[in-house]
Design an enzyme around this catalytic site. Structure first.
Site, PDB file in Angstrom:
ATOM      1  NE  ARG A  41      -4.055  -1.884   0.618  1.00 52.12           N
ATOM      2  CZ  ARG A  41      -3.719  -3.122   0.569  1.00 52.12           C
ATOM      3  NH1 ARG A  41      -2.721  -3.802  -0.480  1.00 52.12           N
ATOM      4  NH2 ARG A  41      -5.108  -4.000   0.828  1.00 52.12           N
ATOM      5  CB  SER A  84      -7.956  -1.988   4.877  1.00 48.43           C
ATOM      6  OG  SER A  84      -7.982  -3.037   4.679  1.00 48.43           O
ATOM      7  CD  GLU A 132      -5.092   0.394   3.388  1.00 46.40           C
ATOM      8  OE1 GLU A 132      -5.467  -0.232   3.833  1.00 46.40           O
ATOM      9  OE2 GLU A 132      -5.518   0.624   2.145  1.00 46.40           O
TER      10      GLU A 132
HETATM   11  N1  EPU Z   1     -10.322 -11.424  10.430  1.00 46.58           N
HETATM   12  C1  EPU Z   1     -10.609 -11.244  12.183  1.00 46.58           C
HETATM   13  N2  EPU Z   1     -11.589 -10.931  12.299  1.00 46.58           N
HETATM   14  C2  EPU Z   1     -12.533  -9.919  10.843  1.00 46.58           C
HETATM   15  C3  EPU Z   1     -11.642 -10.323  10.075  1.00 46.58           C
HETATM   16  C4  EPU Z   1     -10.845 -11.445   9.587  1.00 46.58           C
HETATM   17  O1  EPU Z   1     -10.268 -11.899  12.874  1.00 46.58           O
HETATM   18  O2  EPU Z   1     -13.365  -8.982  11.653  1.00 46.58           O
HETATM   19  C5  EPU Z   1      -8.775 -12.253  10.313  1.00 46.58           C
HETATM   20  C6  EPU Z   1      -9.255 -13.600   9.837  1.00 46.58           C
HETATM   21  O3  EPU Z   1      -8.465 -14.433  10.169  1.00 46.58           O
HETATM   22  C7  EPU Z   1      -8.592 -13.314   8.218  1.00 46.58           C
HETATM   23  C8  EPU Z   1      -7.439 -12.527   8.528  1.00 46.58           C
HETATM   24  O4  EPU Z   1      -7.951 -11.429   9.666  1.00 46.58           O
HETATM   25  O5  EPU Z   1      -7.960 -14.833   7.922  1.00 46.58           O
HETATM   26  C9  EPU Z   1      -7.604 -11.561   7.500  1.00 46.58           C
HETATM   27  O6  EPU Z   1      -8.886 -11.124   6.931  1.00 46.58           O
HETATM   28  P1  EPU Z   1      -8.844 -10.456   5.574  1.00 46.58           P
HETATM   29  O7  EPU Z   1      -8.653 -11.833   4.715  1.00 46.58           O
HETATM   30  O8  EPU Z   1     -10.067 -10.088   5.334  1.00 46.58           O
HETATM   31  O9  EPU Z   1      -7.834  -9.608   5.128  1.00 46.58           O
HETATM   32  P2  EPU Z   1      -7.387  -8.578   5.342  1.00 46.58           P
HETATM   33  O10 EPU Z   1      -5.595  -9.037   5.884  1.00 46.58           O
HETATM   34  O11 EPU Z   1      -8.236  -7.943   6.406  1.00 46.58           O
HETATM   35  C10 EPU Z   1      -6.605  -6.808   3.067  1.00 46.58           C
HETATM   36  C11 EPU Z   1      -6.665  -6.212   2.563  1.00 46.58           C
HETATM   37  C12 EPU Z   1      -7.752  -6.118   1.967  1.00 46.58           C
HETATM   38  C13 EPU Z   1      -7.734  -7.397   0.965  1.00 46.58           C
HETATM   39  C14 EPU Z   1      -7.737  -8.471   1.740  1.00 46.58           C
HETATM   40  C15 EPU Z   1      -8.387  -9.413   0.720  1.00 46.58           C
HETATM   41  C16 EPU Z   1      -5.185  -4.675   3.821  1.00 46.58           C
HETATM   42  C17 EPU Z   1      -4.627  -3.300   5.257  1.00 46.58           C
HETATM   43  N3  EPU Z   1      -6.166  -5.204   4.046  1.00 46.58           N
HETATM   44  O12 EPU Z   1      -7.220  -7.419   3.746  1.00 46.58           O
HETATM   45  O13 EPU Z   1      -7.812  -4.628   1.399  1.00 46.58           O
HETATM   46  O14 EPU Z   1      -9.449  -6.850   0.589  1.00 46.58           O
HETATM   47  O15 EPU Z   1      -6.576  -8.611   1.935  1.00 46.58           O
HETATM   48  O16 EPU Z   1      -6.896  -9.353  -0.341  1.00 46.58           O
HETATM   49  O17 EPU Z   1      -4.474  -5.217   3.479  1.00 46.58           O
HETATM   50  C18 EPU Z   1      -7.698  -2.638   1.385  1.00 46.58           C
HETATM   51  O18 EPU Z   1      -6.643  -1.467   1.328  1.00 46.58           O
HETATM   52  O19 EPU Z   1      -9.274  -1.542   1.829  1.00 46.58           O
HETATM   53  C19 EPU Z   1      -9.015  -3.521   1.643  1.00 46.58           C
HETATM   54  C20 EPU Z   1     -10.210  -3.575   1.536  1.00 46.58           C
END
Ligand code: EPU
Length: 335
Positions: A163, A235, A331
């Site tokens: 990012r 995010s 972010e």
């Molecule tokens: N999780 C929780 N609680 C929650 C949601 C998620 O514990 O409420 C944990 C779960 O273990 C899950 C892990 O977090 O496996 C990862 O969650 P998720 O797959 O939703 O991905 P993220 O790391 O939270 C990132 C990006 C998103 C992108 C998703 C999917 C960042 C800051 N965010 O989120 O990007 O859509 O991966 O690839 O890297 C954005 O940047 O605005 C964005 C939405």
């Protein structure tokens, strides 16, 4: 087009009704260059604003907001293996994804349905489901904010990171991106390694670009709120990256903590997990809240002010720090 004393409600996905002294919309590169050549030096405080899907205003903006709105998706080069497509900075990102997927061109499908514009996608190096914009961007065309001169940045000049890019750091506010070029595959191979993407795509029948796009859209719609219905900027924080030894220590203390290896050799921890563990998921303070289906998303339930949303994020940072010793980094750009 120049508008004075104008509300930016339509230009930020938190839906905050803040005002800017001036809003200048630049629709083509030539006019933008002329405008910057004449006014760049004396423009005063300026802010480049795409569709405002990654920004939090905490007050009215006393200065000039420049809204790049260059359109057009153009085929620049085509071979049997790949094509180079360029998109104007103001093209809606998902319109580019939709059109390239429908033409059978691979590379952007995992980035389906991300809000924002193509120019902002390069600044932010948007990413999802194991892919980042930097994987396909070949060149970024921009104008110097002070002189209107054209400069082309190759992928390696952009210093892309998680990012992150040179446009958020060393060159912050110095260039106005006008077009972005992408190298897309004419013989696509799918990247469905993230989470349950393979399974979800499989359920739809064939593993195809169209089905990956559909699966990604479904996943995003289930987990993330629509800004048109509830104000948010996706995010709010980055996922923290920690050393291997710190990750081992944390894992011993919190055995259920998910950890992912990062290309840097360090470990990435989902910020959403840390925030949820601190009890914030679904909570609200007035109209500022944390989304009930995803702890990484701060939402405006209606009348929250930018300052209230920022205060909430500060409380979240403090409690994650107290519990885990990790400082979350935003972010979202705070203005
Ligand atoms: N999780 C929780 N609680 C929650 C949601 C998620 O514990 O409420 C944990 C779960 O273990 C899950 C892990 O977090 O496996 C990862 O969650 P998720 O797959 O939703 O991905 P993220 O790391 O939270 C990132 C990006 C998103 C992108 C998703 C999917 C960042 C800051 N965010 O989120 O990007 O859509 O991966 O690839 O890297 C954005 O940047 O605005 C964005 C939405």
């Amino acid at each position: 087009m120049i508008q004075e004393n104008i509300s930016l409600k339509k230009y930020n996905t938190f839906g905050l009704n803040i005002k800017a002294d001036r809003l200048i919309t630049l629709r083509d590169e030539k006019n933008a260059a002329r405008f910057l050549e004449r006014n760049g030096e004396k423009a005063g405080k300026t802010l480049i604003l795409g569709s405002g899907s990654n920004i939090l205003f905490t007050d009215d903006f006393h200065g000039t907001v420049i809204h790049p709105d260059m359109g057009g998706i153009t085929l620049e080069e085509s071979t049997e293996d790949y094509v180079i497509v360029s998109a104007g900075a103001g093209v809606i990102w998902d319109d580019l994804v939709e059109i390239t997927v429908s033409r059978g061109l691979g590379g952007l499908e995992n980035l389906s349905y991300i809000p924002g514009t193509c120019g902002a996608a390069a600044v932010q190096n948007i990413g999802a489901y194991g892919c980042e914009a930097k994987d396909t961007i070949t060149r970024v065309r921009a104008l110097g904010m002070k002189d209107g001169l054209v400069r082309e940045f190759l992928n390696s000049d952009c210093r892309f990171g998680y990012r992150d890019s040179i446009f958020k750091n060393e060159l912050k506010g110095q260039y106005l991106i006008t077009r972005v070029c992408f190298r897309l595959s004419a013989r696509p191979s799918l990247n469905v390694g993230y989470g349950s993407l393979k399974e979800e795509t499989g359920k739809m029948g064939a593993h195809s670009l169209e089905n990956v796009r559909k699966a990604v859209i479904n996943a995003r719609k289930t987990k993330l709120p629509e800004p048109s219905q509830i104000g948010n900027a996706g995010s709010f924080f980055k996922n923290p990256v920690v050393s291997g030894s710190m990750a081992d220590e944390l894992k011993t203390k919190y055995p259920s903590m998910p950890l992912f290896s990062d290309p840097s050799g360090k470990m990435k921890i989902p910020a959403a997990w840390l925030i949820e563990k601190c009890g914030w998921k679904g909570k609200r303070i007035g109209d500022a809240g944390i989304y009930e289906n995803h702890a990484l998303v701060i939402v405006n339930h209606g009348k929250a002010s930018g300052k209230e949303l920022l205060d909430l994020s500060e409380k979240m940072i403090r409690s994650v720090h107290e519990e885990f010793g990790i400082i979350l980094e935003r972010e979202v750009q705070v203005i």
